[in-house]
Enzyme design. Structure first.
Site, mmCIF file in Angstrom:
data_model
loop_
_atom_site.group_PDB
_atom_site.id
_atom_site.type_symbol
_atom_site.label_atom_id
_atom_site.label_comp_id
_atom_site.label_asym_id
_atom_site.label_seq_id
_atom_site.Cartn_x
_atom_site.Cartn_y
_atom_site.Cartn_z
ATOM 1 N N ASP A 40 0.828 -1.202 0.000
ATOM 2 C CA ASP A 40 0.000 0.000 0.000
ATOM 3 C C ASP A 40 0.867 1.259 0.000
ATOM 4 O OD1 ASP A 40 -1.447 -2.242 0.951
ATOM 5 O OD2 ASP A 40 -2.938 -0.945 1.867
ATOM 6 N N HIS A 42 -0.929 4.611 -0.607
ATOM 7 C CA HIS A 42 -1.859 5.613 -0.067
ATOM 8 C C HIS A 42 -1.307 7.042 -0.188
ATOM 9 C CE1 HIS A 42 -5.075 3.125 1.413
ATOM 10 N NE2 HIS A 42 -4.239 2.345 2.075
ATOM 11 N N ASP A 67 -3.901 0.047 -3.665
ATOM 12 C CA ASP A 67 -4.068 1.153 -2.717
ATOM 13 C C ASP A 67 -3.059 2.270 -2.983
ATOM 14 O OD1 ASP A 67 -6.158 -0.236 -1.639
ATOM 15 O OD2 ASP A 67 -5.476 -0.094 0.436
ATOM 16 N N ASN A 97 -8.341 -2.478 -2.576
ATOM 17 C CA ASN A 97 -9.727 -2.163 -2.215
ATOM 18 C C ASN A 97 -10.006 -0.662 -2.275
ATOM 19 O OD1 ASN A 97 -8.081 -1.918 0.253
ATOM 20 N ND2 ASN A 97 -10.014 -1.548 1.302
ATOM 21 N N HIS A 98 -8.947 0.160 -2.322
ATOM 22 C CA HIS A 98 -9.149 1.607 -2.436
ATOM 23 C C HIS A 98 -9.151 2.083 -3.887
ATOM 24 C CE1 HIS A 98 -9.271 3.223 1.707
ATOM 25 N NE2 HIS A 98 -8.756 2.036 1.967
ATOM 26 N N HIS A 150 -4.005 -8.099 -3.201
ATOM 27 C CA HIS A 150 -4.056 -6.983 -2.259
ATOM 28 C C HIS A 150 -4.527 -7.431 -0.882
ATOM 29 C CE1 HIS A 150 -4.387 -3.000 -0.635
ATOM 30 N NE2 HIS A 150 -5.611 -3.288 -0.230
ATOM 31 N N HIS A 227 -2.723 -4.372 2.111
ATOM 32 C CA HIS A 227 -4.044 -4.146 2.691
ATOM 33 C C HIS A 227 -4.052 -3.830 4.178
ATOM 34 C CE1 HIS A 227 -8.360 -4.292 2.889
ATOM 35 N NE2 HIS A 227 -8.448 -5.476 3.452
#
Length: 275
Positions: A40, A42, A67, A97-98, A150, A227
């Site tokens: 991830d 982000h 992500d 999932n993002h 993920h 994740h």
């Protein structure tokens, strides 16, 4: 980075990116002796740049576990660079999932698009990004040894071939197996699986029996996934059969030590990329 440069890149290339993603099944098969696996991000643009400086994408196969957006300070810049590397065939991007409207309206990405691109361009670009996200591959098998995803393993008995045939495009996603691949987490406290009360409806924690069955049936050795926030940047579950990697210290993760996975020949190393 200049938001106008990013905006023009997205306007010019999102259709091409969509078309490229749409040619791939939901599971990729990758063979390479030199791979960098990134968890991830982000919006952690600085860590991605640091990885690229230390491990040139001209010499390593980059595999990103999703992500790219939400929560961090430089979401648009991070997504832009990931997509640029993808178009240059220097990175393989999996979906997190993002990469979904289920999270983007709540965790910051949509609002960042409006703020940096203006309401009209921000809205139209996000509409196309939703399409792009819906076509991203969900998982990969690396060197016939590692299952990359993920989130985690579904609670149903699924095969590699059935994962490859999962439907795309799938915006939310609505398919329950795809959803679990993006959202599930490993746990050493359950044998098979339980509902994940932290993440909510439709999500589960899966235990070591599911991992053993999946790996044995697939002829694989390990699951590598992202994740799950972990302050030290990585963690092991299920007798070192499941490795979680987290590569962000942006936004709420500023106390994290971001890590990545390096595959060099037959060896696997976990690398600290915090400095």
């Amino acid at each position: 980075m200049d938001p106008l440069v990013i905006k023009e890149f997205l306007k010019e290339n999102l259709n091409r990116i969509y078309d490229e993603f749409s040619t791939h099944e939901s599971l990729l098969r990758i063979t390479t002796s030199k791979a960098i696996i990134i968890g991830d991000l982000h919006g952690d643009f600085d860590t991605l740049l640091r990885v690229m400086d230390r491990f040139s994408p001209d010499k390593w196969t980059y595999i990103m576990l999703g992500d790219y957006v939400d929560r961090g300070e430089h979401q648009i810049e991070t997504l832009y660079l990931a997509l640029k590397l993808f178009l240059e065939h220097r990175a393989i991007l999996l979906r997190g999932n993002h990469e979904s409207p289920l999270t983007n309206y709540e965790y910051g990405f949509y609002m960042e698009l409006l703020r940096k691109f203006g309401p009209r361009d921000g809205d139209s670009i996000y509409d196309r990004l939703k399409d792009v996200f819906s076509q991203m591959p969900i998982s990969a098998v690396l060197n016939d040894k590692y299952f990359l995803v993920h989130g985690g393993l579904p609670i149903n008995n699924v095969s590699i071939d059935s994962i490859a045939k999962l439907p795309k495009p799938d915006e939310i996603p609505s398919n329950e197996i795809t959803f679990q691949l993006l959202w599930n987490d490993p746990s050493d406290d359950v044998k098979y699986y339980e509902q994940n009360i932290i993440r909510g409806p439709g999500t589960y924690v899966f235990g070591p029996v599911l991992t053993e069955n999946f790996l044995n049936n697939s002829g694989l050795k390990m699951v590598i996934r992202g994740h799950e926030y972990t302050p030290q940047g990585y963690k092991w579950n299920h007798g070192n059969k499941v490795l979680t990697i987290f590569t962000s210290r942006a936004g709420p993760y500023n106390g994290t030590k971001p890590h990545m996975v390096l595959i060099d020949g037959g060896s696997l190393s976990i690398i600290d990329v915090s400095s």
